[in-house]
Design a protein around this motif. Structure first.
Motif, PDB file in Angstrom:
ATOM      1  N   ARG A  60       0.661  -1.072   0.084  1.00 40.09           N
ATOM      2  CA  ARG A  60       0.024  -0.152  -0.037  1.00 40.09           C
ATOM      3  C   ARG A  60       0.837   1.203  -0.257  1.00 40.09           C
ATOM      4  NH1 ARG A  60      -4.581  -2.503   4.252  1.00 40.09           N
ATOM      5  NH2 ARG A  60      -4.769  -4.408   2.792  1.00 40.09           N
ATOM      6  N   VAL A  61       1.991   1.263   0.616  1.00 42.64           N
ATOM      7  CA  VAL A  61       3.142   2.441   0.528  1.00 42.64           C
ATOM      8  C   VAL A  61       3.296   2.404  -0.924  1.00 42.64           C
ATOM      9  CG1 VAL A  61       5.215   3.149   0.967  1.00 42.64           C
ATOM     10  CG2 VAL A  61       3.803   2.360   2.979  1.00 42.64           C
ATOM     11  N   ALA A 194     -10.888   7.509  -4.119  1.00 47.81           N
ATOM     12  CA  ALA A 194     -10.739   6.010  -4.818  1.00 47.81           C
ATOM     13  C   ALA A 194      -9.740   5.136  -4.307  1.00 47.81           C
ATOM     14  CB  ALA A 194     -10.207   6.313  -6.314  1.00 47.81           C
ATOM     15  N   LEU A 195      -8.604   5.474  -3.569  1.00 49.13           N
ATOM     16  CA  LEU A 195      -7.617   4.853  -2.900  1.00 49.13           C
ATOM     17  C   LEU A 195      -8.273   4.428  -1.745  1.00 49.13           C
ATOM     18  CD1 LEU A 195      -4.721   3.744  -2.904  1.00 49.13           C
ATOM     19  CD2 LEU A 195      -3.973   5.861  -1.804  1.00 49.13           C
ATOM     20  N   GLU A 196      -9.013   5.166  -0.968  1.00 52.47           N
ATOM     21  CA  GLU A 196      -9.694   4.873   0.361  1.00 52.47           C
ATOM     22  C   GLU A 196     -10.653   3.668  -0.050  1.00 52.47           C
ATOM     23  OE1 GLU A 196      -9.288   8.788   3.073  1.00 52.47           O
ATOM     24  OE2 GLU A 196     -10.821   8.734   1.596  1.00 52.47           O
ATOM     25  N   GLU A 198     -10.687   1.636  -2.190  1.00 47.97           N
ATOM     26  CA  GLU A 198      -9.863   0.534  -2.763  1.00 47.97           C
ATOM     27  C   GLU A 198      -9.457  -0.333  -1.182  1.00 47.97           C
ATOM     28  OE1 GLU A 198      -8.470  -2.627  -5.075  1.00 47.97           O
ATOM     29  OE2 GLU A 198      -9.394  -0.895  -5.562  1.00 47.97           O
ATOM     30  N   TRP A 199      -8.960   0.608  -0.534  1.00 45.98           N
ATOM     31  CA  TRP A 199      -8.446  -0.239   1.004  1.00 45.98           C
ATOM     32  C   TRP A 199      -9.621  -0.674   1.649  1.00 45.98           C
ATOM     33  CZ3 TRP A 199      -4.792   4.472   2.569  1.00 45.98           C
ATOM     34  CH2 TRP A 199      -3.518   4.668   1.957  1.00 45.98           C
ATOM     35  N   ARG A 200     -10.874  -0.082   1.528  1.00 47.52           N
ATOM     36  CA  ARG A 200     -12.144  -0.876   2.560  1.00 47.52           C
ATOM     37  C   ARG A 200     -12.425  -1.980   1.957  1.00 47.52           C
ATOM     38  NH1 ARG A 200     -14.088   4.728   1.262  1.00 47.52           N
ATOM     39  NH2 ARG A 200     -13.753   5.988   3.142  1.00 47.52           N
ATOM     40  N   ARG A 201     -11.690  -2.566   0.780  1.00 39.33           N
ATOM     41  CA  ARG A 201     -12.216  -3.789   0.446  1.00 39.33           C
ATOM     42  C   ARG A 201     -11.527  -5.004   1.319  1.00 39.33           C
ATOM     43  NH1 ARG A 201     -10.172  -4.036  -5.446  1.00 39.33           N
ATOM     44  NH2 ARG A 201     -10.337  -6.213  -5.107  1.00 39.33           N
ATOM     45  N   PHE A 202     -10.554  -4.525   2.118  1.00 37.55           N
ATOM     46  CA  PHE A 202      -9.661  -5.354   3.166  1.00 37.55           C
ATOM     47  C   PHE A 202     -10.083  -5.394   4.341  1.00 37.55           C
ATOM     48  CE2 PHE A 202      -6.843  -3.751  -0.786  1.00 37.55           C
ATOM     49  CZ  PHE A 202      -6.671  -5.000  -1.271  1.00 37.55           C
ATOM     50  N   ALA A 203      -9.819  -6.420   5.042  1.00 41.14           N
ATOM     51  CA  ALA A 203     -10.194  -6.587   6.296  1.00 41.14           C
ATOM     52  C   ALA A 203      -9.454  -5.624   7.369  1.00 41.14           C
ATOM     53  CB  ALA A 203     -10.297  -8.060   6.963  1.00 41.14           C
ATOM     54  N   GLU A 204      -8.154  -5.260   6.963  1.00 35.02           N
ATOM     55  CA  GLU A 204      -7.397  -4.431   7.763  1.00 35.02           C
ATOM     56  C   GLU A 204      -7.542  -2.680   7.544  1.00 35.02           C
ATOM     57  OE1 GLU A 204      -6.048  -6.245   5.168  1.00 35.02           O
ATOM     58  OE2 GLU A 204      -5.209  -7.782   6.033  1.00 35.02           O
ATOM     59  N   SER A 218      -7.832   7.768   5.182  1.00 34.32           N
ATOM     60  CA  SER A 218      -7.897   6.527   6.095  1.00 34.32           C
ATOM     61  C   SER A 218      -9.105   5.616   5.507  1.00 34.32           C
ATOM     62  CB  SER A 218      -8.305   6.643   7.680  1.00 34.32           C
ATOM     63  OG  SER A 218      -8.714   5.664   8.356  1.00 34.32           O
ATOM     64  N   SER A 219      -9.155   4.545   5.317  1.00 31.75           N
ATOM     65  CA  SER A 219     -10.109   3.443   4.995  1.00 31.75           C
ATOM     66  C   SER A 219     -11.248   3.594   5.952  1.00 31.75           C
ATOM     67  CB  SER A 219      -9.559   2.055   4.942  1.00 31.75           C
ATOM     68  OG  SER A 219      -9.032   1.555   6.038  1.00 31.75           O
ATOM     69  N   VAL A 220     -11.182   4.059   7.363  1.00 31.59           N
ATOM     70  CA  VAL A 220     -11.991   4.189   8.206  1.00 31.59           C
ATOM     71  C   VAL A 220     -12.347   5.728   8.515  1.00 31.59           C
ATOM     72  CG1 VAL A 220     -12.903   4.002  10.398  1.00 31.59           C
ATOM     73  CG2 VAL A 220     -11.207   2.404   9.428  1.00 31.59           C
ATOM     74  N   PRO A 221     -13.689   6.165   7.786  1.00 29.22           N
ATOM     75  CA  PRO A 221     -13.756   7.642   7.807  1.00 29.22           C
ATOM     76  C   PRO A 221     -13.798   8.209   9.157  1.00 29.22           C
ATOM     77  CG  PRO A 221     -15.567   6.418   6.241  1.00 29.22           C
ATOM     78  CD  PRO A 221     -14.592   5.508   7.110  1.00 29.22           C
ATOM     79  N   GLY A 222     -14.317   7.560  10.344  1.00 27.92           N
ATOM     80  CA  GLY A 222     -14.056   7.983  11.549  1.00 27.92           C
ATOM     81  C   GLY A 222     -12.805   8.427  12.056  1.00 27.92           C
ATOM     82  N   PHE A 223     -11.795   7.810  11.585  1.00 26.15           N
ATOM     83  CA  PHE A 223     -10.199   8.166  11.742  1.00 26.15           C
ATOM     84  C   PHE A 223      -9.658   9.457  11.307  1.00 26.15           C
ATOM     85  CE2 PHE A 223      -8.675   3.471  12.661  1.00 26.15           C
ATOM     86  CZ  PHE A 223      -9.504   3.384  13.511  1.00 26.15           C
ATOM     87  N   ARG A 224     -10.490   9.799  10.320  1.00 23.18           N
ATOM     88  CA  ARG A 224      -9.790  11.145   9.406  1.00 23.18           C
ATOM     89  C   ARG A 224      -9.775  12.278  10.693  1.00 23.18           C
ATOM     90  NH1 ARG A 224     -13.040  11.416   5.460  1.00 23.18           N
ATOM     91  NH2 ARG A 224     -11.880  10.108   4.043  1.00 23.18           N
ATOM     92  N   PHE A 225      -8.614  13.101  10.551  1.00 24.25           N
ATOM     93  CA  PHE A 225      -8.215  14.202  11.279  1.00 24.25           C
ATOM     94  C   PHE A 225      -8.390  13.868  12.631  1.00 24.25           C
ATOM     95  CE2 PHE A 225     -10.441  16.560   7.400  1.00 24.25           C
ATOM     96  CZ  PHE A 225      -9.081  16.399   6.713  1.00 24.25           C
TER      97      PHE A 225
END
Length: 615
Positions: A60-61, A194-196, A198-204, A218-225
């Motif tokens: 992902r990096v 789009a990248l976020e 894509e990341w949401r497709r994974f369990a991590e 972040s793939s988790v919207p609640g983490f942002r900022f």
């Protein structure tokens, strides 16, 4: 005199006490074995999760860095565009309308957020979103840090929350100059929706933090900022005044380490009632001050491993206890040996059946886990295809100037021949005019060949192995790089023993390999006046060996052994992925790629020769 009943009682109790002691010792042993097996199984499971998380973080990096590098090249190119400079200098309405439409199409084609042009006073005069309600036209961005830094230093990068669009993104700003004087700033806003997704497709869960530990992507919207460490009062007030993250509360993200293992974090995801255990794997994002973190869930893997270990220990204990009971029964009660043995076997079989049922359930869970890993493998393959495409686009950004020059020369010649033909026709000299028109037709064919090769090279498509001419592949790569070699005064020698020989592979991807190798050789010869690149081939019955060599300084010994590992490079601005991708392309074609020093760097490509029946 007969012994009394009270004297016989201790003798009768002794076997019972011995048996009880043996059973207690076995029970304690089994309890200890169960705990040891459970601990070992959980440590093994955590090691597997850690390895998987590290691999996911590295991939992902690489994808994130590739996306950023792809976006970085566009502001630099647009800042040199004559239409952009004229829009800032003259401000003609028709020219600005045309530039609005051009920016709109360009933003849509490269999947970026917004492209806009700011004059020296900080006001937006051109924007790709000019048709939308959130249009940036006539907005004053003079207060934005990226505008002030780009105007003063030439370029700037700044991640912030959009004051008009209300969407976060990375602002890439490039100063526009006319005769060395700054006249405006060209800005590209890269958004990572789009990248976020894509990341949401994974369990991590995956997130990216900046140097101040603030979550940007972040793939988790609640983490942002939110932050992964507390901010002091001075930092918080400075961020508030800059409006970088709008009115976001910048609350602390709940990432508490567990007592058993500090690497395992206990996190409550948004929308969930209880906290879960995750193993965190973090890697820096090269060329930025960002850090990417992956939270790999541990519960499913550790519970499954612990259940399997405890079940095995319990089964072993049942077998041990049953064997001990059977042995003692045979010794003490030989008269009823057969009946007691049958009873013990029935009891043992019942227990084994119960444990077998538990093992079957555990095996079913393992099969489910294997299916999940298979789907993850498919997703990783898709990401690798995206990485190959991103690498091609990055290469196109590097050779764009050379291709533009290759096109400009015949265009200028066409104009000259057309004007001459008009003069000849005006004088009634049709012969020279016909010759000029034939020359113009040949020049248009050359332009068509160049642009056709460029489109084929940039097109995203799945790998398709088929017979392809080796000479066609080499000519396609040289068509894209010929001007750069001429510009750097590098001598090119091509010696293909059988140019028409066909090899098995994907034509565009094989061209990408040769473009990468020739570009690397040209960069190694950048400081030499007598630079030379040699491309040669040797054709065998079932394979074709191609060498790409230069007379440069060669590769350092410490780099030579790790050259095909990710992020290994000798370039100060290199990604360290070009040769990794090239090796993967050659491998999927059924060939090999090797490197050695021999009076300079020598790359050897071995490809399977296509059979005549196939071709």
């Amino acid at each position: 005199m007969d012994a009394s009943p009270s004297a016989d009682r201790p003798a009768r109790r002794r076997p019972i006490l011995v048996a009880a002691g043996v059973v207690a010792a076995i029970a304690l042993t089994l309890l200890g074995l169960d705990r040891v097996a459970d601990y070992a199984a959980r440590r093994w499971a955590l090691a597997q999760v850690e390895s998987s998380a590290a691999t996911a973080a590295a991939l992902r990096v690489a994808v994130l860095r590739s996306e950023i590098e792809k976006q970085r090249s566009l502001p630099l190119a647009l800042a040199q565009d004559p239409d952009v400079r004229r829009a800032l200098e003259i401000g003609n309405a028709a020219r600005i309308d045309a530039l609005n439409t051009r920016f709109e199409h360009l933003a849509a084609s490269i999947r970026t957020g917004v492209i806009y042009l700011i004059d020296a006073d900080g006001h937006t005069i051109v924007a790709s979103n000019y048709r939308t309600p959130e249009s940036f036209l006539n907005s004053d961005y003079g207060f934005r840090p990226y505008f002030r830094l780009a105007l003063a230093q030439g370029r700037a990068e700044h991640f912030a929350f959009g004051t008009v669009s209300r969407r976060p993104g990375l602002y890439l700003a490039q100063r526009v100059e006319a005769d060395g004087v700054p006249i405006g700033v060209l800005v590209l806003k890269a958004e990572f929706d789009a990248l976020e997704d894509e990341w949401r497709r994974f369990a991590e869960p995956t997130f990216v933090t900046d140097a101040r530990h603030i979550v940007l992507i972040s793939s988790v919207p609640g983490f942002r900022f939110r932050t992964t460490r507390p901010l002091d009062k001075v930092e918080r007030e400075a961020i508030r005044e800059s409006l970088q993250f709008g009115d976001s509360p910048l609350e602390l993200l709940d990432l508490d380490p567990t007592a058993a293992d500090p690497a395992v974090k206990r996190v409550r995801l948004p929308g969930q009632a209880k906290r879960e255990d995750f193993l965190e794997s973090s890697l820096p994002v090269p060329t930025t001050d960002w850090t990417l973190s992956v939270l790999a869930p541990t519960a499913a893997t550790t519970n499954l491993a612990g259940t399997a270990a405890r079940t095995s220990a319990a089964l072993l204990g049942v077998v041990a206890i049953g064997s001990a009971g059977l042995w003692r029964t045979r010794r003490r009660r030989r008269a009823r040996a057969e009946a007691q043995e049958a009873e013990a076997r029935r009891e043992l079989e019942a227990r084994v059946a119960d444990r077998t049922t538990e093992l079957s359930a555990a095996n079913a869970q393992l099969r489910t886990e294997m299916e999940e890993r298979r789907r993850s493998r498919l997703a990783i393959d898709a990401l690798q295809d995206e990485l190959v495409q991103a690498s091609k686009l990055a290469v196109l950004g590097q050779i764009a100037a050379g291709v533009a020059h290759e096109v400009n020369q015949p265009v200028a010649a066409i104009r000259t021949f057309a004007e001459n033909s008009r003069a000849f026709l005006a004088q009634g000299q049709t012969g020279p005019a016909v010759e000029n028109l034939a020359t113009i037709a040949a020049l248009t064919e050359r332009i068509g060949a160049i642009t056709g090769e460029l489109r084929a090279f940039a097109r995203k498509s799945a790998a398709r192995l088929e017979p392809v001419g080796l000479g066609t592949v080499v000519d396609g790569a040289l068509l894209l790089l010929r001007y750069r070699l001429l510009q750097n005064d590098i001598t090119l020698k091509v010696d293909l023993d059988v140019p028409e020989v066909q090899v098995t592979g994907d034509r565009v991807r094989l061209e990408q390999v040769f473009v990468n190798l020739i570009q690397n050789a040209a960069e190694a010869l950048d400081t030499r006046r007598d630079g030379e690149i040699r491309i040669a081939s040797a054709t065998g019955a079932d394979k074709v060996v191609v060498t790409v060599a230069d007379n440069g300084p060669g590769l350092p010994p410490e780099v030579l052994g790790a050259l095909f590992l990710p992020f290994t490079t000798t370039k100060t601005q290199g990604l360290g992925l070009g040769l990794v991708i090239s090796k993967d392309i050659i491998t999927e074609s059924g060939g090999t790629l090797a490197v050695a020093n021999a009076g300079g760097a020598v790359f050897t490509i071995t490809l399977p020769r296509a059979s005549e029946a196939t071709s």
